[in-house]
Design a protein around this motif. Structure first.
Motif, short mmCIF file in Angstrom:
data_model
loop_
_atom_site.label_atom_id
_atom_site.label_comp_id
_atom_site.label_asym_id
_atom_site.label_seq_id
_atom_site.Cartn_x
_atom_site.Cartn_y
_atom_site.Cartn_z
N VAL A 66 0.86 -1.19 0.00
CA VAL A 66 0.00 0.00 0.00
C VAL A 66 0.89 1.24 0.00
CG1 VAL A 66 -1.81 1.26 1.22
CG2 VAL A 66 -1.78 -1.24 1.31
N ASN A 67 0.73 2.05 -1.03
CA ASN A 67 1.51 3.29 -1.16
C ASN A 67 3.01 3.03 -1.01
OD1 ASN A 67 -0.91 4.73 -1.46
ND2 ASN A 67 -1.12 4.93 0.76
N GLY A 68 3.47 1.93 -1.59
CA GLY A 68 4.89 1.58 -1.59
C GLY A 68 5.36 0.86 -0.33
N VAL A 76 5.48 -2.33 1.79
CA VAL A 76 5.24 -3.76 1.63
C VAL A 76 4.77 -4.37 2.95
CG1 VAL A 76 6.93 -3.97 -0.23
CG2 VAL A 76 7.64 -4.40 2.13
N ASN A 77 4.25 -5.58 2.85
CA ASN A 77 3.85 -6.39 4.01
C ASN A 77 2.78 -5.74 4.88
OD1 ASN A 77 5.66 -8.50 3.36
ND2 ASN A 77 7.33 -7.33 4.25
N GLN A 78 1.83 -5.08 4.24
CA GLN A 78 0.70 -4.51 4.96
C GLN A 78 -0.43 -5.53 5.00
OE1 GLN A 78 1.04 -1.22 6.33
NE2 GLN A 78 3.06 -1.98 5.76
N ARG A 79 -0.98 -5.79 6.18
CA ARG A 79 -2.10 -6.74 6.29
C ARG A 79 -3.37 -6.04 5.84
NH1 ARG A 79 -0.71 -9.30 12.10
NH2 ARG A 79 1.15 -8.05 12.01
N ALA A 80 -3.87 -6.47 4.69
CA ALA A 80 -5.03 -5.83 4.06
C ALA A 80 -6.26 -5.85 4.95
CB ALA A 80 -5.34 -6.50 2.72
N CYS A 81 -6.35 -6.85 5.84
CA CYS A 81 -7.53 -6.95 6.72
C CYS A 81 -7.48 -5.94 7.85
CB CYS A 81 -7.67 -8.36 7.27
SG CYS A 81 -6.38 -8.83 8.46
N LEU A 82 -6.34 -5.29 8.08
CA LEU A 82 -6.20 -4.32 9.16
C LEU A 82 -6.03 -2.89 8.68
CD1 LEU A 82 -3.74 -6.20 11.58
CD2 LEU A 82 -6.24 -6.07 11.70
N VAL A 83 -5.54 -2.70 7.47
CA VAL A 83 -5.22 -1.36 6.97
C VAL A 83 -6.48 -0.70 6.42
CG1 VAL A 83 -3.89 -0.07 5.25
CG2 VAL A 83 -2.86 -2.02 6.41
N PRO A 84 -6.86 0.45 6.97
CA PRO A 84 -8.02 1.15 6.41
C PRO A 84 -7.68 1.74 5.04
CG PRO A 84 -7.19 2.27 8.40
CD PRO A 84 -6.30 1.10 8.13
N ALA A 85 -8.63 1.67 4.15
CA ALA A 85 -8.46 2.28 2.83
C ALA A 85 -8.68 3.79 2.95
CB ALA A 85 -9.46 1.69 1.85
N PRO A 105 -8.72 7.59 0.48
CA PRO A 105 -8.81 8.09 -0.89
C PRO A 105 -7.42 8.21 -1.52
CG PRO A 105 -10.21 9.37 0.56
CD PRO A 105 -9.39 8.47 1.44
N GLY A 106 -7.31 7.70 -2.75
CA GLY A 106 -6.07 7.81 -3.50
C GLY A 106 -5.03 6.76 -3.20
N ASP A 107 -5.30 5.84 -2.26
CA ASP A 107 -4.33 4.78 -1.97
C ASP A 107 -3.96 4.02 -3.24
OD1 ASP A 107 -4.02 5.22 0.74
OD2 ASP A 107 -5.33 3.58 1.36
N VAL A 108 -2.68 3.68 -3.34
CA VAL A 108 -2.19 2.86 -4.44
C VAL A 108 -1.85 1.50 -3.85
CG1 VAL A 108 -0.40 2.60 -6.20
CG2 VAL A 108 -1.30 4.87 -5.65
N ILE A 109 -2.63 0.50 -4.23
CA ILE A 109 -2.51 -0.85 -3.68
C ILE A 109 -1.99 -1.75 -4.79
CG2 ILE A 109 -3.78 -2.75 -2.61
CD1 ILE A 109 -5.93 -0.44 -1.97
N ARG A 110 -1.01 -2.58 -4.44
CA ARG A 110 -0.42 -3.49 -5.43
C ARG A 110 -0.38 -4.90 -4.91
NH1 ARG A 110 4.59 -0.72 -5.47
NH2 ARG A 110 5.40 -2.80 -5.51
N THR A 111 -0.53 -5.84 -5.82
CA THR A 111 -0.32 -7.24 -5.50
C THR A 111 1.10 -7.40 -4.98
OG1 THR A 111 -1.85 -7.99 -7.20
CG2 THR A 111 -0.16 -9.56 -6.51
#
Length: 100
Positions: A70-72, A74-83, A85-91
């Motif tokens: 998320v926004n460069g 790495v290793n952010q737990r998607a289930c915990l990180v609030p979205a 506006p404008g976030d750049v999320i990558r596989t």
């Protein structure tokens, strides 16, 4: 019936994040995982050894299956990180670092 109607939820204004370059709609208070699920995305990481797809497993931040970049970061737990506006999320591939 729409779950928002059942709960009589009145979320704020929807906003856009991007996932691997494509726009995804999110609502205030949604995690990255919830926004991706709502957009039909169920996997956003691949395992280091075999490249198998992963998404949410536990949904409460105990495991590490839902790691995403998320926004460069790495290793952010998607289930915990609030979205936001404008976030750049990558596989995330493997550990998400270039030295994989």
């Amino acid at each position: 019936m729409n779950p928002l109607e059942l709960a009589r939820a009145r979320p704020g204004e929807a906003f856009t994040v991007t996932f691997d370059g494509r726009p995804v709609t999110a609502l205030p208070g949604q995690t990255v995982a919830a926004a991706l699920w709502a957009a039909g995305v169920t996997a956003w990481r691949s395992t280091r050894g075999t490249g198998r797809p992963r998404g949410v497993f536990c949904g409460i931040g105990v495991c590490f299956d839902c790691l995403v970049t998320v926004n460069g970061r790495v290793n952010q737990r998607a289930c915990l990180v609030p979205a936001h506006p404008g976030d750049v999320i990558r596989t995330q591939e493997g550990t998400g670092r270039s030295d994989d």
